[in-house]
Design an enzyme around this catalytic site. Structure first.
Site, short mmCIF file in Angstrom:
data_model
loop_
_atom_site.label_atom_id
_atom_site.label_comp_id
_atom_site.label_asym_id
_atom_site.label_seq_id
_atom_site.Cartn_x
_atom_site.Cartn_y
_atom_site.Cartn_z
NE ARG A 1 -34.56 24.03 45.59
CZ ARG A 1 -35.84 23.64 45.65
NH1 ARG A 1 -36.80 24.47 45.25
NH2 ARG A 1 -36.16 22.45 46.11
CB ILE B 1 -34.39 19.10 43.77
CG1 ILE B 1 -33.43 20.19 44.30
CG2 ILE B 1 -35.75 19.67 43.46
CD1 ILE B 1 -33.14 21.30 43.28
CB SER B 2 -33.43 18.20 49.50
OG SER B 2 -33.09 16.84 49.54
CD GLN B 3 -38.87 21.68 53.30
OE1 GLN B 3 -39.04 20.50 53.60
NE2 GLN B 3 -39.34 22.67 54.04
#
Length: 214
Positions: free
Chosen positions: A38, A64-66
């Site tokens: 990530r 960038i999403s959780q």
């Protein structure tokens, strides 16, 4: 430099433990996330934060999403290898990479040209290339490639686009956060040509889904 070290792997393992504690039960999703670096999807200034369960800024005013949100949406899709999946909102490419890692044939649409160009170059470098990455309007879906086994929307939609519902196979699943702020995570399963079964899963926060851009 695309570096992925044992230290990064260790942090990923810790993150996976946190996601499991928070209720992610799909072991295939957790296993795939364990192998996706990530930190490479983020600006290097945020690298130290890459394996916290938080959203972070990326280019073009997007995020960038959780990780929990990514895992939760993916779990709702019930991905099977060779599923044909449409993703609305490629963003950093992290969600897309996860779907590819799960064996899906992914078609992904991005509205921001800057992100589209960046992600289009990046995903092949880490060996997680989607079937097709498209610069276009997510509200319209991708009729030329329909029907899809599932569709995932990774931005807050003020309403459920009819075009997306129409592009689902019978038995297909649409996972979409609906509303302004916060959004309600919504799952629609197509049970018939005109019937959809709807389930909601509480509040999440996403950047808004962009529309009406040429």
């Amino acid at each position: 430099m695309l570096k992925d070290t044992p230290k990064h792997q260790g942090k990923r393992n810790q993150l996976i433990d946190i996601l499991a504690q928070k209720g992610i039960t799909d072991t295939k999703v957790l296993e795939a996330m364990k192998h996706i670096p990530r930190h490479l999807f983020m600006d290097s200034t945020f690298e130290d934060h890459a394996y916290q369960d938080k959203a972070f800024p990326i280019a073009a005013g997007q995020t960038i999403s959780q990780p929990f949100t990514v895992a939760f949406q993916t779990q709702l899709l019930e991905v099977k290898p060779t599923d044909k999946i449409l993703e609305i909102g490629t963003g950093s490419g992290y969600q897309c990479a996860l779907l590819v890692a799960l064996g899906a044939k992914v078609f992904s649409i991005e509205r921001q040209l800057e992100l589209f160009k960046k992600t289009n170059l990046f995903l092949p470098k880490i060996g997680l290339k989607p079937k097709k990455l498209i610069f276009g309007d997510g509200y319209k879906g991708l009729p030329d490639e329909a029907p899809f086994d599932s569709i995932i929307v990774t931005a807050g939609a003020p309403f459920i686009p009819k075009a997306l519902l129409g592009q689902l196979k019978i038995g297909g699943r649409l996972v979409i956060p609906v509303g302004d702020d916060p959004q309600i995570m919504t799952l629609l399963v197509r049970t018939d040509t005109k019937k959809f079964e709807k389930t909601t899963f509480g509040e999440f926060r996403f950047v808004p889904m962009l529309q009406n851009k040429n």
